[in-house]
Design an enzyme around this catalytic site. Structure first.
Site, PDB file in Angstrom:
ATOM      1  CG  HIS A 120      -1.761   1.303   1.242  1.00  0.00           C
ATOM      2  ND1 HIS A 120      -2.901   1.423   0.483  1.00  0.00           N
ATOM      3  CD2 HIS A 120      -1.597   2.487   1.873  1.00  0.00           C
ATOM      4  CE1 HIS A 120      -3.408   2.645   0.665  1.00  0.00           C
ATOM      5  NE2 HIS A 120      -2.634   3.306   1.502  1.00  0.00           N
ATOM      6  CG  ASP A 126     -12.148   3.354   5.788  1.00  0.00           C
ATOM      7  OD1 ASP A 126     -11.633   4.212   6.529  1.00  0.00           O
ATOM      8  OD2 ASP A 126     -11.862   3.240   4.590  1.00  0.00           O
ATOM      9  NE  ARG A 160     -10.092  10.526   8.299  1.00  0.00           N
ATOM     10  CZ  ARG A 160      -9.362   9.730   7.514  1.00  0.00           C
ATOM     11  NH1 ARG A 160      -9.853   8.586   7.084  1.00  0.00           N
ATOM     12  NH2 ARG A 160      -8.142  10.072   7.169  1.00  0.00           N
ATOM     13  CB  SER A 193      -8.763   5.110   7.008  1.00  0.00           C
ATOM     14  OG  SER A 193      -9.261   5.076   5.688  1.00  0.00           O
ATOM     15  CE  LYS A 213      -9.351   1.745   2.236  1.00  0.00           C
ATOM     16  NZ  LYS A 213      -9.603   3.003   2.970  1.00  0.00           N
TER      17      LYS A 213
END
Length: 428
Positions: free
Chosen positions: A86, A165, A172, A187, A191
């Site tokens: 990620h 989320d 947000r 967050s 995931k």
């Protein structure tokens, strides 16, 4: 049925600097997902978290409560280990494209559930959708089949993963709480953990074009996410990487695919190759494959073969010509010297204004739009040299793109040529 807690009590607890109990966290996430906790109440709680922070136990519980709000994927049925990456996003960050097939070419499954871009950072799915025929939406069965057969899949995340989320992320965005590190970390990691991978490598960027501009903030985010992954039983490591200047020499969709293919063919910009191979080594080591020669897989065509299989498996034609924008405009240097800085944010905004990005979710992007960089940090420039070529299908976009990229290059006559280092630190 009476609710176990009252939202106002939970808000007051965090407002007054108290630590939230596991039970309160479980309740507030579940109640928010069910619509019992109102948007304005969750907005107040998010601001209280932004101002007062969370301890490690709270963040871990918040993350697990968000995971529990939806489904979890399970790759145990695969015959090979899984590893995932990620990135916190940046300008010219096309690393997933060469990285996923490179790692998969060593017999490791790489499930890359990716997103679309918003603002100045491009989305991986937008880039791949510039390939004729390629589709982002796969069923879980299609995804599992492709992981088993090809080893790499890049596709859209299903709506069933961490639905809490998705709600909180949108909230947000409009309440000034995006930068809260506990909320960013939970967050991302809710995931990623829900996706079910056994190992995860994080690319946490810092600098002008990054989400976390300050290195201290990026380091704290990386540390928090590594702890969350470790606590959840996922082998997790983070690389802190430089995003003060764009990655590679292209910013856009088809432009970045073209550059990624160059890397898979054994060429491409040095910084892209450096980061791709560094992340590949980390992903493979986390999956139990240490001391592998990832550069050899780029040089001998193995990674390219896997790329072509991956694109074909999702309906794309890897040999089809990529879209080219109808109009171009050049940016030229006004002085001699060496490029000492190139502002990633200014380049990213220029690409966005040319049509490569979107201002709001669902907006269409231009496949061929973007910025092609001809001179980057450390390189010599002479007055009149082309610094960049701007690409778009709508020439009336040039004026505002030129405005945003003007002054992005710092050129000094007394500087020496040099190479930048991308990987700043490793956090495990």
């Amino acid at each position: 049925m009476a609710e176990a807690y009252d939202a106002i009590d939970v808000i007051r607890s965090k407002r007054d600097g108290e630590h939230l109990s596991d039970e309160k966290i479980d309740w507030v996430i579940d109640a928010y997902t069910r619509g019992v906790v109102a948007e304005e109440q969750m907005a107040a709680l998010a601001m209280a978290i932004f101002l007062n922070g969370m301890e490690r136990r709270e963040i871990a519980r918040w993350t697990s409560a968000m995971i529990a709000s939806g489904e979890r994927m399970d790759f145990a049925a695969l015959s090979k280990p899984t590893t995932d990456k990620h990135s916190t996003g940046g300008v010219g960050d096309k690393i997933t494209l060469p990285l996923a097939p490179l790692v998969a070419s060593f017999g490791v499954a790489v499930p890359q559930l990716s997103g679309r871009g918003l603002g100045h950072t491009g989305g991986t799915l937008d880039k791949l959708e510039s390939i004729p025929g390629w589709r982002a939406d796969l069923s879980n069965a299609e995804m599992m089949s492709q992981l088993e057969d090809v080893g790499a899949v890049v596709c859209a995340a299903g709506s069933g993963l961490a639905p809490a989320d998705k709600k909180l992320y949108a909230l947000r965005d409009v309440t000034g709480t995006v930068e809260a590190i506990p909320l960013i970390a939970s967050s991302i990691m809710s995931k990623k953990i829900a996706e079910g991978t056994a190992a995860l490598v994080l690319d946490v960027k810092t600098g002008a074009g990054a989400f976390m501009r300050e290195e201290a903030d990026a380091r704290e985010l990386a540390r928090t996410m590594v702890d969350l992954g470790t606590d959840a039983g996922v082998t997790t490591v983070a690389l802190l990487t430089d995003m003060s200047t764009p990655l590679g020499r292209t910013v856009g969709n088809a432009l970045e695919v073209r550059e990624s293919v160059e890397v898979l063919a054994g060429g491409g910009p040095a910084d892209i190759v450096e980061l791709t191979t560094a992340l590949a080594r980390e992903m493979l080591a986390a999956a139990g494959k240490k001391d592998v020669d990832v550069e050899a897989a780029l040089a001998d065509g193995r990674a390219m073969d896997t790329w072509k299989e991956m694109i074909r498996a999702q309906g794309g034609d890897p040999d089809a010509p990529l879209p080219i924008a109808a109009h171009t405009q050049e940016i030229r240097a006004e002085a001699d010297g060496v490029v000492t800085a190139l502002d990633a944010l200014q380049v990213g905004v220029a690409g966005w204004r040319l049509g490569a990005g979107r201002s709001r979710p669902g907006e269409a992007v231009q496949a061929g739009a973007g910025v092609e960089l001809h001179r980057v940090v450390g390189e010599t420039v002479h007055a009149g040299d082309v610094l960049a070529t701007l690409h778009t299908d709508t020439p009336d976009r040039f004026e505002r793109a030129v405005e945003s990229i003007d002054g992005a290059w710092t050129i000094r006559a007394d500087a020496a040529e040099r190479q930048r280092s991308i990987v700043l630190d490793r956090i495990a």
